[in-house]
Design a protein around this motif. Structure first.
Motif, PDB file in Angstrom:
ATOM      1  N   ALA A 715       0.809  -1.219   0.000  1.00 29.41           N
ATOM      2  CA  ALA A 715       0.000   0.000   0.000  1.00 29.41           C
ATOM      3  C   ALA A 715       0.843   1.269   0.000  1.00 29.41           C
ATOM      4  CB  ALA A 715      -0.935  -0.005   1.207  1.00 29.41           C
ATOM      5  N   ASP A 716       1.997   1.250   0.645  1.00 26.31           N
ATOM      6  CA  ASP A 716       2.805   2.467   0.700  1.00 26.31           C
ATOM      7  C   ASP A 716       3.584   2.712  -0.578  1.00 26.31           C
ATOM      8  OD1 ASP A 716       4.351   0.198   1.266  1.00 26.31           O
ATOM      9  OD2 ASP A 716       5.888   1.401   2.249  1.00 26.31           O
ATOM     10  N   LEU A 717       3.579   1.742  -1.484  1.00 24.90           N
ATOM     11  CA  LEU A 717       4.313   1.873  -2.743  1.00 24.90           C
ATOM     12  C   LEU A 717       3.408   1.935  -3.963  1.00 24.90           C
ATOM     13  CD1 LEU A 717       7.142  -0.746  -2.072  1.00 24.90           C
ATOM     14  CD2 LEU A 717       7.335   1.745  -1.896  1.00 24.90           C
ATOM     15  N   VAL A 718       2.237   1.347  -3.870  1.00 25.54           N
ATOM     16  CA  VAL A 718       1.331   1.229  -5.016  1.00 25.54           C
ATOM     17  C   VAL A 718       0.016   1.908  -4.682  1.00 25.54           C
ATOM     18  CG1 VAL A 718       0.145  -0.344  -6.585  1.00 25.54           C
ATOM     19  CG2 VAL A 718       2.420  -0.943  -5.702  1.00 25.54           C
ATOM     20  N   GLY A 719      -0.238   3.048  -5.349  1.00 27.76           N
ATOM     21  CA  GLY A 719      -1.482   3.770  -5.148  1.00 27.76           C
ATOM     22  C   GLY A 719      -2.601   3.227  -6.013  1.00 27.76           C
ATOM     23  N   PRO A 720      -3.811   3.759  -5.873  1.00 26.83           N
ATOM     24  CA  PRO A 720      -4.973   3.234  -6.606  1.00 26.83           C
ATOM     25  C   PRO A 720      -4.868   3.385  -8.120  1.00 26.83           C
ATOM     26  CG  PRO A 720      -5.533   5.272  -5.462  1.00 26.83           C
ATOM     27  CD  PRO A 720      -4.190   4.865  -4.958  1.00 26.83           C
ATOM     28  N   ASP A 721      -4.061   4.334  -8.606  1.00 26.38           N
ATOM     29  CA  ASP A 721      -3.913   4.529 -10.043  1.00 26.38           C
ATOM     30  C   ASP A 721      -2.518   4.149 -10.534  1.00 26.38           C
ATOM     31  OD1 ASP A 721      -6.536   5.660 -10.747  1.00 26.38           O
ATOM     32  OD2 ASP A 721      -5.935   7.303  -9.441  1.00 26.38           O
ATOM     33  N   ASP A 722      -1.776   3.414  -9.698  1.00 22.56           N
ATOM     34  CA  ASP A 722      -0.444   2.937 -10.074  1.00 22.56           C
ATOM     35  C   ASP A 722      -0.522   1.501 -10.568  1.00 22.56           C
ATOM     36  OD1 ASP A 722       0.759   5.302  -9.222  1.00 22.56           O
ATOM     37  OD2 ASP A 722       1.038   4.551  -7.180  1.00 22.56           O
ATOM     38  N   PHE A 723       0.421   1.148 -11.424  1.00 24.23           N
ATOM     39  CA  PHE A 723       0.639  -0.260 -11.706  1.00 24.23           C
ATOM     40  C   PHE A 723       1.278  -0.908 -10.475  1.00 24.23           C
ATOM     41  CE2 PHE A 723       1.360   0.925 -16.415  1.00 24.23           C
ATOM     42  CZ  PHE A 723       0.033   0.683 -16.729  1.00 24.23           C
ATOM     43  N   HIS A 724       1.105  -2.227 -10.321  1.00 15.14           N
ATOM     44  CA  HIS A 724       1.866  -2.965  -9.332  1.00 15.14           C
ATOM     45  C   HIS A 724       3.358  -2.765  -9.614  1.00 15.14           C
ATOM     46  CE1 HIS A 724      -1.589  -6.019  -8.333  1.00 15.14           C
ATOM     47  NE2 HIS A 724      -1.972  -4.757  -8.211  1.00 15.14           N
ATOM     48  N   GLY A 725       4.197  -3.092  -8.652  1.00 13.95           N
ATOM     49  CA  GLY A 725       5.623  -2.816  -8.783  1.00 13.95           C
ATOM     50  C   GLY A 725       6.440  -4.030  -9.186  1.00 13.95           C
ATOM     51  N   GLY A 726       7.660  -3.734  -9.606  1.00 13.13           N
ATOM     52  CA  GLY A 726       8.624  -4.777  -9.932  1.00 13.13           C
ATOM     53  C   GLY A 726      10.005  -4.168  -9.976  1.00 13.13           C
ATOM     54  N   LYS A 727      11.020  -5.009  -9.887  1.00 13.62           N
ATOM     55  CA  LYS A 727      12.398  -4.538  -9.908  1.00 13.62           C
ATOM     56  C   LYS A 727      13.136  -5.103 -11.118  1.00 13.62           C
ATOM     57  CE  LYS A 727      14.693  -3.911  -6.112  1.00 13.62           C
ATOM     58  NZ  LYS A 727      15.365  -4.005  -4.782  1.00 13.62           N
ATOM     59  N   PHE A 728      14.052  -4.304 -11.628  1.00 14.49           N
ATOM     60  CA  PHE A 728      14.933  -4.713 -12.725  1.00 14.49           C
ATOM     61  C   PHE A 728      16.322  -4.918 -12.120  1.00 14.49           C
ATOM     62  CE2 PHE A 728      17.205  -3.035 -16.788  1.00 14.49           C
ATOM     63  CZ  PHE A 728      17.614  -4.325 -17.103  1.00 14.49           C
ATOM     64  N   TYR A 729      16.762  -6.175 -12.112  1.00  9.63           N
ATOM     65  CA  TYR A 729      18.052  -6.503 -11.519  1.00  9.63           C
ATOM     66  C   TYR A 729      19.170  -6.340 -12.548  1.00  9.63           C
ATOM     67  CZ  TYR A 729      15.458  -8.466  -7.557  1.00  9.63           C
ATOM     68  OH  TYR A 729      14.645  -8.638  -6.458  1.00  9.63           O
ATOM     69  N   ARG A 730      19.518  -5.115 -12.842  1.00  9.10           N
ATOM     70  CA  ARG A 730      20.566  -4.840 -13.830  1.00  9.10           C
ATOM     71  C   ARG A 730      21.891  -5.472 -13.427  1.00  9.10           C
ATOM     72  NH1 ARG A 730      17.487  -0.385 -13.011  1.00  9.10           N
ATOM     73  NH2 ARG A 730      16.593   0.669 -14.847  1.00  9.10           N
ATOM     74  N   GLU A 731      22.120  -5.557 -12.124  1.00 12.80           N
ATOM     75  CA  GLU A 731      23.392  -6.053 -11.623  1.00 12.80           C
ATOM     76  C   GLU A 731      23.600  -7.537 -11.910  1.00 12.80           C
ATOM     77  OE1 GLU A 731      20.396  -6.276  -8.201  1.00 12.80           O
ATOM     78  OE2 GLU A 731      20.873  -4.942  -9.896  1.00 12.80           O
ATOM     79  N   LEU A 732      22.547  -8.236 -12.341  1.00 15.09           N
ATOM     80  CA  LEU A 732      22.656  -9.666 -12.639  1.00 15.09           C
ATOM     81  C   LEU A 732      22.845  -9.933 -14.133  1.00 15.09           C
ATOM     82  CD1 LEU A 732      19.881 -11.126 -10.295  1.00 15.09           C
ATOM     83  CD2 LEU A 732      22.318 -10.795  -9.826  1.00 15.09           C
TER      84      LEU A 732
END
Length: 869
Positions: A715-732
C-alpha cells in the motif's frame, strides 16, 4: 485534373517494376494505365514478398499534391454519380490506415456532403472503440475505429436511417480486408448498400466471384468503383525466391554501408582528404518551425471523424496557411527553393496533402511541389530506375506507439534533389525522438537545404479531452474517475528483453529495498503478519553445477517446449484470432508470452502486441493495468498467458478478479480464461500440453525472465492509479540467460512445425474441458500429510522449483520413476537439505510441500515442528 495530365505526371521511360519483374518473373497484366499507376518493390513479409507501389497515392513515391488529391476526388465524383445526389448525402466514407487515409478523405471530398472516418493503429486514451478489424497480409494489422460521434457509422451522424457505407483502400487485392470489415460492421449496423473504392482492382477471378457470393450472403448490394483493373501474375516459388533476393540485397547493402563507414572514419581521422587537401563535414540544413495557425475545432484528420462543416472551415483556412509556409521558404538563406517536398506522417496524410495543394497554388510556376508521407512499412530500397523504391531513410518512431518503439521510413526522399522539405506532424508526434540526432528531422536535414516543421494540434474528442487545458471541453464524468494512466515499461531501460518483445504494465521499484531473508518472509507470511507480495525473496544465485544443469536441460527439452509453444499459439489464433493481444501473467508467463509472439511472427508474419501484468493470489489482478489495456485494445482480444498450472489457484484468482473488476465499474469484455504452456493440473482449456515436464524457465528466477523480479503490491508503494511494482536486476546481467532460453527454443520452431499442426488440429477437435484433477490431488495430499492448507502444497515441476528457490521447503514428493525432468529438483533439494520422498499414484511428476506453521525455531527438514501443532 484531367486523366491526360495525370498520365503525363506518372509516365516514365523505364517502368518502375521492371527490376522485380526481370528477377522474379512477376508481371502486371491489365489495362493500359496499370504500369503508369503502379511499380514494384520487395519487402520482408512471410505471406507476400512483392509490394505494389502506387505512383498517385503519395505514400512511397513523391508526387504532385494536385495529382494525388485529384485521383481520390475523381473516384469520389464517380461514387456520387453512381449513388445519385440524394443517396450520396446519406453516405459515410471509411478509409483504411495507414496507406489510404488521405485517399479516403479525397474520395469524401468528391462526394461533397459525406462525413469521413478512417481506421487507426493509434489507440487514444479515453476514446471508446466503435469496432475494429484485421488486415492479414499487412506489416501491422490491427485497425481501430474511434469515431467521436458513436452514430457516425450507423447514420452519418444525422440520426436518419442507416447510410450507404463507402469503403476506400489503395488496392483491392484479395478483398479479404474489405469483406471482413463489411461483415463486422454489418452485424452492428445492417444496411442495404456498400460501395468499395480503390485505385486498382487486382483480384483474381476466384476473388471476384467471392464478392458476388458475399453480397448475396448478407443481403446487401455491394458496388465496386476503381480507376484501373488488372492482376499480378506470380510464378511458382516466387515467395521463397523473393525472400532470398531480399536477404541477398540486404547483405550486399550492409557490406557497402560498412565500407562507407570505414571510409568516413578514415576521412575524419585525416587518412583521406578532399580535392583541396582538407576534410570537411557538410553542414546540416537548418530546421525552422512554422506556425500554421490551424483553424480551431478542425480535426487534423479523420481518426475521430471529419464532417462537411470541418471541410468548409479547412478549405477557407488553407490559402493563409500555405502563404505562411511560402513566406518561411522565402526567408531561408540562399536562393528560393525550386523543388519542395511536403512530407506527411504515417496516418496523417490528408492535412499535409491539402497543405501541398495550397502550396502549389501559392508558389505557382516558381517552384515544383511534391508530396509523400513517412510509413511504418519496411521495404527494400534499390537504386535502379526500374525499381519503385530508390532510397530509404530510417529513423525511430516519434509518436510513442502503443506497440512500442521501432523503425520508421521515408522513401524516395534522399537523393531526390529537394531544396526544402516541409515536415508535417501532429502534436502527439512532436516529441524528443522527432528532434533527436537520429530522428526524422536530422535525417531530412542530411538531404535537403532547409527543413520546415509544421505541427498540427492533435484533435482530442470532447469526451476524452484533458481537464485544465484552455479551450478544450470538460470530459464526461466517467473520464474523471481515474488519473492519467501510466505507460508500459520496456527494455532495455526495464528488463533485458527487446522493447518489442513485451511491454511491462508495472512501475519500476528497482531503487527500493524489498528483499528479505527467506526464513523471515516465510514466518511473516504464515503468521499473517505480511502478504507474500509485500516483499521479495533474495534472488537465488545458481551454483556452477546448477547452471550447467539448466543449460543441459534447456538443450534436451527445447524441441518439446517449441512444440508446446506452437500448439498453444495455434490454438489461440484459431479460437481467439486473428490478432489477439497477449497479456502474460508476470513473471512466469512472460517468457511464454514472448515465445508465443515469436511463433506467430515466424510462422504467420503476425506482429502480436504483448504485455506483462501482475496478478497476486488473494489480492487480485492489477486493475490499473486492465484499464490501460481497455483504453488501448478491445478487451475481447486480450488473451491471458501463463507458464503452467499447478492446482489452478491463479486460474480461479483471475476469474474472480475479472468479475470483481467489472462489478466495480471497470470496462467489460475480458475473457478470464488463461492459456498456458503446460496444464498438468487440468485447470484450463487452452494449453500446449498436459504433461508435467521440466520447463527450463522454471529453473531460475529473474535471470530467465528478463531480469525482472516477481511483482510487488504494497500500500505504501502502489497507489490506486499505479501499476503494481517490480524490480529490474541490472546487476545480474552477467548471469542473464533470458535471451538464450528464447533463442534456443525458437531455433526449433521449423523442426516441430509439422508436429504442431497435427497436435493443434487434434486439440481443437477434442474435449478440453478442465478436469481439476490436480486440485483434488492437492486437497488429498494436504490432509494426508497433516498440512491442512492447500496453499502450502505446490504441485508440478514448475511450482516445486519455486518452493525450493523462494520458500522454506519441508519435503518433496517425487513420482516414482520420474527421470531427467527432476534432476534439478533433486540437486536443489540436496543443497537445501530437503528430503525427496518417492511416491506412487501421483498425478504430477513431483509436489513441493512448504514447511507448515513455520517459525525460525523449526528445524525444517525432518518436519518435527508439525508434530503436536
Amino acid at each position: 485534373m484531367s486523366e491526360r495530365a495525370t498520365r503525363e505526371e506518372t509516365v516514365d521511360v523505364v517502368w518502375s517494376g521492371s527490376w522485380v519483374a526481370e528477377r522474379l518473373g512477376v508481371a502486371l497484366e491489365g489495362d493500359g494505365e496499370l504500369r503508369e499507376l503502379l511499380g514494384l518493390a520487395l519487402r520482408r513479409n512471410p505471406k507476400r514478398a512483392h509490394l505494389l507501389v502506387s505512383n498517385v497515392l503519395g505514400k512511397h513515391v513523391p508526387q504532385r499534391p494536385s495529382v494525388v488529391h485529384g485521383a481520390g476526388f475523381e473516384l469520389g465524383e464517380r461514387v456520387r454519380a453512381l449513388l445519385g445526389a440524394q443517396e450520396a448525402r446519406r453516405a459515410v466514407v471509411l478509409g483504411y490506415a495507414e496507406t489510404a487515409t488521405g485517399l479516403g478523405h479525397a474520395v469524401a471530398d468528391g462526394l461533397r456532403d459525406a462525413p469521413y472516418l478512417h481506421s487507426t493503429r493509434r489507440p487514444v486514451a479515453g476514446v471508446e472503440q466503435a469496432g475494429g478489424f484485421e488486415e492479414s497480409h499487412s506489416h501491422a494489422t490491427s485497425h481501430l475505429l474511434l469515431p467521436e460521434d458513436r452514430d457516425l457509422l450507423a447514420s452519418g451522424g444525422t440520426g436518419a436511417d442507416a447510410s450507404v457505407l463507402v469503403l476506400v483502400d489503395d488496392e483491392f487485392s484479395t478483398g479479404n480486408t474489405v469483406l471482413n470489415t463489411i461483415r463486422a460492421l454489418h452485424a452492428l449496423h445492417p444496411r442495404e448498400r456498400y460501395v468499395i473504392v480503390a485505385l486498382v482492382d487486382m483480384r483474381s477471378a476466384g476473388d471476384r466471384d467471392r464478392l458476388t457470393v458475399f453480397a448475396a450472403e448478407i443481403g446487401a448490394r455491394v458496388d465496386l468503383v476503381t480507376r484501373s483493373t488488372g492482376t499480378v501474375a506470380l510464378p511458382d516459388g516466387v515467395l521463397e525466391r523473393g525472400q532470398a533476393l531480399v536477404a541477398a540485397q540486404e547483405a550486399e547493402q550492409a557490406e557497402q554501408a560498412e565500407q562507407a563507414g570505414r571510409a568516413a572514419h578514415a576521412a575524419h581521422a585525416g587518412r583521406a582528404e578532399g580535392p583541396a587537401g582538407a576534410v570537411e563535414d557538410a553542414d546540416s540544413a537548418p530546421v525552422t518551425r512554422v506556425d500554421l495557425d490551424w483553424p480551431a475545432g478542425v480535426p487534423d484528420g479523420g481518426r475521430h471523424g471529419f464532417t462537411p462543416a470541418h471541410r468548409a472551415a479547412l478549405e477557407a483556412a488553407l490559402p493563409a496557411m500555405a502563404d505562411r509556409i511560402a513566406a518561411e521558404l522565402g526567408d531561408a538563406a540562399g536562393p528560393a527553393p525550386r523543388r519542395v517536398l511536403v512530407l506527411g506522417f504515417e496516418e496523417l496524410m490528408y492535412a499535409p496533402l491539402r497543405l501541398g495543394t495550397a502550396l502549389e497554388a501559392a508558389l505557382g510556376a516558381d517552384a515544383e511541389v511534391r508530396y509523400s508521407t513517412t510509413t511504418r512499412s519496411p521495404v527494400l530500397a534499390v537504386d535502379d530506375p526500374g525499381y519503385a523504391i530508390r532510397t530509404r531513410l530510417v529513423f525511430p518512431a516519434h509518436d510513442d506507439p502503443a506497440d512500442g518503439p521501432g523503425d520508421r521510413y521515408a522513401y524516395n526522399v534522399a537523393g531526390a534533389g529537394f531544396d526544402a522539405v516541409v515536415a508535417v506532424v501532429d502534436s502527439t508526434a512532436d516529441t524528443p525522438e522527432l528532434h533527436a540526432p537520429d530522428g526524422l528531422l536530422a535525417r531530412l536535414a542530411e538531404h535537403t537545404g532547409h527543413v520546415l516543421l509544421a505541427v498540427l494540434p492533435s484533435y482530442v474528442p470532447a469526451t476524452a479531452a484533458p481537464t485544465g487545458v484552455p479551450g478544450t471541453p470538460t470530459p464526461a464524468p466517467e473520464r474523471q474517475e481515474h488519473a492519467v494512466l501510466p505507460e508500459p515499461l520496456r527494455g532495455p531501460d526495464f528488463s533485458s528483453y527487446a522493447p518489442q518483445d513485451v511491454g511491462w504494465l508495472l512501475q519500476d521499484l528497482s531503487d527500493t529495498e524489498l528483499e528479505a531473508p527467506t526464513e523471515e518472509r516465510e514466518e511473516a507470511i504464515q503468521s499473517g503478519g505480511a502478504h507474500y507480495a509485500e516483499s521479495l525473496p533474495v534472488e537465488y544465485q545458481p551454483s556452477a553445477e546448477y547452471q550447467a544443469l539448466f543449460t543441459a536441460a534447456l538443450e534436451a527439452s527445447a524441441a518439446r517446449i517449441a512444440r508446446a509453444v506452437g500448439t498453444v499459439t495455434e490454438t489461440v489464433l484459431a479460437e481467439r484470432g486473428p490478432r489477439p493481444v497477449l497479456v502474460s501473467l508476470a513473471r512466469a508467463g512472460t517468457p511464454v508470452g514472448v515465445l508465443m509472439r515469436r511463433w506467430a511472427q515466424h510462422r504467420h508474419g503476425l506482429d502480436l502486441p504483448h504485455y506483462a501484468i501482475s496478478i497476486v493470489r488473494g489480492r487480485g489482478i492489477d486493475a490499473t493495468a486492465l484499464r490501460w489495456l481497455a483504453a488501448h485494445h478491445d478487451p475481447a482480444d486480450v488473451v491471458f498467458v501463463d507458464g503452467w498450472t499447478g492446482k489452478g489457484a491463479i486460474t480461479r484468482e483471475l476469474a474472480a478478479a475479472i468479475t470483481e473488476f467489472e462489478a466495480s465499474g471497470g470496462p467489460v469484455g475480458f475473457d478470464p480464461e488463461i492459456s498456458v504452456l503446460a496444464d498438468p493440473g487440468g485447470c484450463v482449456r487452452t494449453y500446449g500440453t498436459r504433461e508435467d515436464f521440466l520447463i527450463p524457465s522454471a529453473c531460475l528466477n529473474s535471470t530467465v525472465s528478463g531480469l525482472i523480479s516477481r511483482t510487488v503490491l504494497r500500500a505504501d508503494l502502489v497507489g490506486p492509479d499505479d501499476f503494481h511494482g517490480g524490480k529490474f536486476y541490472r546487476e545480474l546481467a552477467d548471469s542473464d540467460v533470458s535471451g538464450l532460453f528464447l533463442d534456443t527454443v525458437a531455433a526449433r520452431f521449423d523442426e516441430v512445425a509439422g508436429q504442431v499442426e497435427t497436435a493443434a488440429k487434434e486439440l481443437l477437435a477434442a474435449d478440453r474441458a478442465p478436469t481439476w484433477e490436480g486440485w483434488a490431488a492437492v486437497e488429498r495430499i494436504s490432509e494426508e500429510y497433516g498440512i491442512h492448507d492447500v496453499n502450502l502444497v505446490k504441485p508440478g515441476v514448475g511450482e516445486t522449483t519455486r518452493v525450493l528457490l523462494r520458500r522454506v521447503p519441508w519435503k518433496i514428493l517425487a513420482k516414482r520413476g520420474a527421470g531427467a525432468d527432476l534432476e534439478h529438483i533433486r540437486l536443489l533439494a540436496e543443497q537445501r537439505g530437503v528430503p525427496v520422498e518417492e511416491v506412487d499414484d501421483l498425478p504430477y511428476s513431483c509436489v513441493g510441500l512448504i514447511h507448515p506453521r513455520f517459525t525460525r525455531g523449526a528445524t525444517g527438514a525432518d518436519g518435527k515442528a508439525v508434530q503436536g501443532a
